[in-house]
Design a protein around this motif. Structure first.
Motif, PDB file in Angstrom:
ATOM      1  N   TYR A 227       1.382   4.380   1.648  1.00  0.00           N
ATOM      2  CA  TYR A 227       1.174   5.271   2.782  1.00  0.00           C
ATOM      3  C   TYR A 227       2.289   6.298   2.836  1.00  0.00           C
ATOM      4  O   TYR A 227       3.431   6.008   2.489  1.00  0.00           O
ATOM      5  CB  TYR A 227       1.164   4.486   4.103  1.00  0.00           C
ATOM      6  CG  TYR A 227      -0.071   3.656   4.296  1.00  0.00           C
ATOM      7  CD1 TYR A 227      -1.242   4.234   4.765  1.00  0.00           C
ATOM      8  CD2 TYR A 227      -0.059   2.300   4.022  1.00  0.00           C
ATOM      9  CE1 TYR A 227      -2.384   3.475   4.946  1.00  0.00           C
ATOM     10  CE2 TYR A 227      -1.197   1.530   4.191  1.00  0.00           C
ATOM     11  CZ  TYR A 227      -2.355   2.124   4.658  1.00  0.00           C
ATOM     12  OH  TYR A 227      -3.474   1.374   4.840  1.00  0.00           O
TER      13      TYR A 227
ATOM     14  N   GLU B 187       0.843  -1.193   0.000  1.00  0.00           N
ATOM     15  CA  GLU B 187       0.000   0.000   0.000  1.00  0.00           C
ATOM     16  C   GLU B 187       0.884   1.252   0.000  1.00  0.00           C
ATOM     17  O   GLU B 187       2.015   1.234   0.471  1.00  0.00           O
ATOM     18  CB  GLU B 187      -0.919   0.019   1.227  1.00  0.00           C
ATOM     19  CG  GLU B 187      -1.860  -1.159   1.303  1.00  0.00           C
ATOM     20  CD  GLU B 187      -2.955  -1.133   0.246  1.00  0.00           C
ATOM     21  OE1 GLU B 187      -3.276  -0.066  -0.283  1.00  0.00           O
ATOM     22  OE2 GLU B 187      -3.492  -2.216  -0.043  1.00  0.00           O
TER      23      GLU B 187
ATOM     24  N   TRP C 228      -3.055   7.827   2.679  1.00  0.00           N
ATOM     25  CA  TRP C 228      -3.039   6.625   1.849  1.00  0.00           C
ATOM     26  C   TRP C 228      -3.378   7.068   0.441  1.00  0.00           C
ATOM     27  O   TRP C 228      -4.425   7.685   0.215  1.00  0.00           O
ATOM     28  CB  TRP C 228      -4.053   5.607   2.360  1.00  0.00           C
ATOM     29  CG  TRP C 228      -4.190   4.400   1.499  1.00  0.00           C
ATOM     30  CD1 TRP C 228      -3.253   3.435   1.280  1.00  0.00           C
ATOM     31  CD2 TRP C 228      -5.332   4.022   0.740  1.00  0.00           C
ATOM     32  NE1 TRP C 228      -3.743   2.478   0.436  1.00  0.00           N
ATOM     33  CE2 TRP C 228      -5.034   2.814   0.082  1.00  0.00           C
ATOM     34  CE3 TRP C 228      -6.584   4.581   0.545  1.00  0.00           C
ATOM     35  CZ2 TRP C 228      -5.917   2.171  -0.750  1.00  0.00           C
ATOM     36  CZ3 TRP C 228      -7.481   3.935  -0.285  1.00  0.00           C
ATOM     37  CH2 TRP C 228      -7.140   2.734  -0.924  1.00  0.00           C
TER      38      TRP C 228
END
Length: 189
Positions: A27, A25, A70
């Protein structure tokens, strides 16, 4: 608080609130110190299991802010605030002063249980043996390899026995994070 580490963790969840099983992800974190200055180059460690961590040296007492995004969008609740007091709870107990030692931090074999001891210390580095060092919650994580059967047991005397089984071959860094049962304080050793 010279030498303190302010850790921060993220656990990615799916729409049902379950932890995502893999990493990757996007971030971003922005730490701001008590003077309002942005701390540059904070690295995020992707544990490849849906959890992410970062740590910031907190050389002075005061309020630190952590902005978390995010894919460029701020997370609900961001910025998060962490207060770094001179003395966490009046007893001198602070996770930043915990130490970890033992063979399991230096010589561990994939598939075999490894062990070490976590000691809760006051800000002067002296072990704390009263009730302020009892009932703390610690978690273990590994990088780049995961840890299996990670467990931390309170000995009731200011020390905690930690055990885990490394999953991968090669060097694995073991991170210990702590949380007070009542106060939500986080830190890493």
């Amino acid at each position: 608080g010279e030498g303190r580490i302010l850790p921060f963790g993220i656990v990615a969840q799916d729409r049902r609130g379950k932890q995502v099983a893999e990493g990757g992800e996007l971030y971003t974190l922005k730490f701001t110190n008590p003077d309002g200055d942005v701390v540059p180059d904070v690295e995020i460690l992707d544990s490849e299991d849906g959890s992410y961590s970062a740590a910031l040296a907190a050389p002075k007492d005061g309020e630190y802010k952590v902005d978390v995004a995010w894919e460029g969008k701020a997370l609900d609740g961001s910025p998060f605030v962490a207060n770094v007091p001179d003395d966490v709870d009046g007893s001198g107990a602070a996770f930043a002063f915990c130490t970890a030692a033992g063979d399991g931090l230096e010589n561990a074999t994939a598939g075999d249980e490894a062990a070490f001891t976590i000691t809760v210390n006051d800000k002067d580095g002296k072990p704390i043996t009263d009730d302020s060092a009892k009932g703390l919650l610690f978690a273990l994580s590994g990088s780049p390899s995961d840890l299996a059967k990670a467990n931390v047991v309170d000995n009731g005397d200011g020390t905690y026995n930690a055990t885990y089984v490394p999953n991968g071959d090669g060097e694995t860094q073991v991170a210990v994070t702590g949380r007070g049962a009542d106060d939500g304080e986080d830190a890493a050793t």
